[in-house]
Design a protein around this motif. Sequence first.
Motif, short mmCIF file in Angstrom:
data_model
loop_
_atom_site.label_atom_id
_atom_site.label_comp_id
_atom_site.label_asym_id
_atom_site.label_seq_id
_atom_site.Cartn_x
_atom_site.Cartn_y
_atom_site.Cartn_z
N GLU A 41 89.51 -82.33 12.70
CA GLU A 41 90.14 -81.07 13.12
C GLU A 41 91.63 -81.05 12.78
O GLU A 41 92.19 -80.02 12.39
CB GLU A 41 89.94 -80.88 14.62
N ALA A 42 92.27 -82.21 12.90
CA ALA A 42 93.71 -82.28 12.64
C ALA A 42 94.03 -82.00 11.17
O ALA A 42 95.04 -81.38 10.86
CB ALA A 42 94.25 -83.66 13.04
N VAL A 43 93.16 -82.46 10.24
CA VAL A 43 93.47 -82.26 8.81
C VAL A 43 92.95 -80.94 8.26
O VAL A 43 93.51 -80.39 7.32
CB VAL A 43 92.94 -83.41 7.91
N SER A 44 91.85 -80.42 8.84
CA SER A 44 91.22 -79.26 8.20
C SER A 44 91.13 -78.03 9.10
O SER A 44 90.90 -76.93 8.61
CB SER A 44 89.80 -79.63 7.75
N GLY A 45 91.27 -78.23 10.42
CA GLY A 45 91.12 -77.11 11.34
C GLY A 45 89.70 -76.95 11.85
O GLY A 45 89.46 -76.15 12.75
N ALA A 46 88.74 -77.68 11.27
CA ALA A 46 87.34 -77.59 11.71
C ALA A 46 86.84 -78.96 12.14
O ALA A 46 87.21 -79.97 11.53
CB ALA A 46 86.47 -77.06 10.58
N ARG A 47 86.02 -79.00 13.17
CA ARG A 47 85.55 -80.29 13.68
C ARG A 47 84.36 -80.84 12.89
O ARG A 47 84.13 -82.04 12.90
CB ARG A 47 85.15 -80.16 15.15
N VAL A 48 83.60 -79.97 12.24
CA VAL A 48 82.41 -80.44 11.53
C VAL A 48 82.48 -80.05 10.05
O VAL A 48 82.57 -80.90 9.18
CB VAL A 48 81.11 -79.91 12.18
N HIS A 49 82.44 -78.75 9.76
CA HIS A 49 82.43 -78.30 8.37
C HIS A 49 83.86 -78.21 7.85
O HIS A 49 84.48 -77.15 7.85
CB HIS A 49 81.71 -76.95 8.26
N ALA A 50 84.37 -79.34 7.37
CA ALA A 50 85.80 -79.47 7.11
C ALA A 50 86.28 -78.71 5.88
O ALA A 50 87.33 -78.08 5.91
CB ALA A 50 86.14 -80.95 6.97
#
Length: 417
Positions: free
Chosen positions: A142-151
Motif C-alpha cells: 500500500e505504501a508504494v502503490s496505494g493498493a493493498r492487493v492489486h498493486a
Amino acid sequence: MAEIRNYTMNFGPQHPAAHGVLRLVLELDGEVVVRADPHIGMLHRATEKLAENKTYVQALPYMDRMDYFSVMANEHAYCLAIERLLGIQVPERAQYIRVMFDEITRILSHLLFLGAHGLDIGAMTMFLYCFREREDLFDVYEAVSGARVHAAYYRPGGVYRDLPDVMPQYAATKIHGAKAVAKLNDNRSGSLLDFIEDFTERFPSCVDDYETLLTDNRIWKQRTVGIGVIAPERAVALGFTGVMLRGAGVAWDLRKKQPYEVYDRMDFDIPVGVNGDCYDRYLVRVEELRQSNRIIRQCIQWLRANPGPVIVDNHKVAPPARADMKGGMEELIHHFKLFTEGFCVPAGEAYAAVEHPKGEFGIYLVSDGANKPYRLKVRGAGFAHLQGLDEMARGHMIADVVAIIGSLDFVFGEIDR
C-alpha cells in the motif's frame, strides 16, 4: 451377490479445501480414490483476449488479477516480455526494487499456502499466525502503490515510483487509545526501507514459531509424509516447475539457472526435497521463506547506498515526472499520448519467464508493431501441476486429497485465466 461398483463424487467447487473453483470428480472404491478428474474453467475471464484489445500499459493490471496472491511476480513477467521487444535497459535501482518486491510477494504467497494448508488439515492457529505477518507486507504494498492487493506497481521500463520516505501511521480511535497506537506506530516512524528491514529482523523468529507448531508435529506428519508422492522423472515429464519440482528432488530455479534482473548478484540457497511428498513440499516452502528474507535484506542494503532513477528516461515509453508535465508543453504531449494511445512495440515475439512463487510463470508476447499486443499467451505455473493431481491422488483416501490439493498451492485465477 450384488456387484461392487465404484461410485463418483463431486469434490468442490463449494468445498472449502477446493481453493476457489476446482470441481474434482473423484471415482471412489469405498473411500479410496481410483481416479481424480479435475474440471476447470469456472474462473475463466478471457484475460489473454482482453489484453489484445488494450494498450500495453492498460493490460498490466489484468496480470494482477490472475494469481491474485502473487501480483507483482505476474507483472514482472509481463514487463520483462515488453522490455525484450522494446530493447530497453531498466535502471539498476528499479531492478533491485523489483527483486525485493518479487521476494516480498514470494513470502506473501507462501504464508497464504502455509495458513490455508494448515487450516485444510486442521491446524487453525497457522492461519492466524500467517495472516498476522501478511498484514505488514500488505502495508508495504500500500505504501508504494496505494493498493493493498492489486498493486500495478511495475511498469515497462522500471517501476511506477521510488520507495517513499515515510510510512503511513495509525491514528488514535475509540478502540485504540494514544498508548496503543504509539506501540503500533513504533516501527513506522522511518522510511519504507526501515519498515521492511524491521520486518526482516522479526520474520525469522516467526518462521521458527511456524516450524515449532508443524515440522515435528505428529499429526501434521501423519497427514503429509508419504502422501502425494511424485518421482523426479515424472515431475519433469508432467511439466512441474517451482516448489513442485524442487520438492521432488530436482534443483531447478530460474533465479539461479536463467538469472534475470540482479538475481545473479544475490547470495541465497535453493532448498530441494528428497521424497517428493506433501511434507517435503511444505519444508521447501518454509525454507524459501528464510531465503527470501535473506534476499530482501541484501536489496535493502544496496538500495540505501545507491539512489537513482527507477524508470527509463525515454518518454516514448515511460511518462515524464508530474512536475515536468505541468510545466512544459512537450512533456504534457508525451503524457497525453502515452495514456491515450500508448506506445508502439516493434514487431516480433518474446517469451519471458520468472521464478514465480508457484513455479515458472511465463508470458509469450507477439507484436505486429501496433500499440496493443497481437497475441498474449500466459504459461500459468499451476496449470501443469493440476494435471499431476490424478496421478498423485490414486490409492489415497478422500482426506488425503485435501492435503494434496493444499500442497499443490494453485490459484485458479492463473489456471483458468
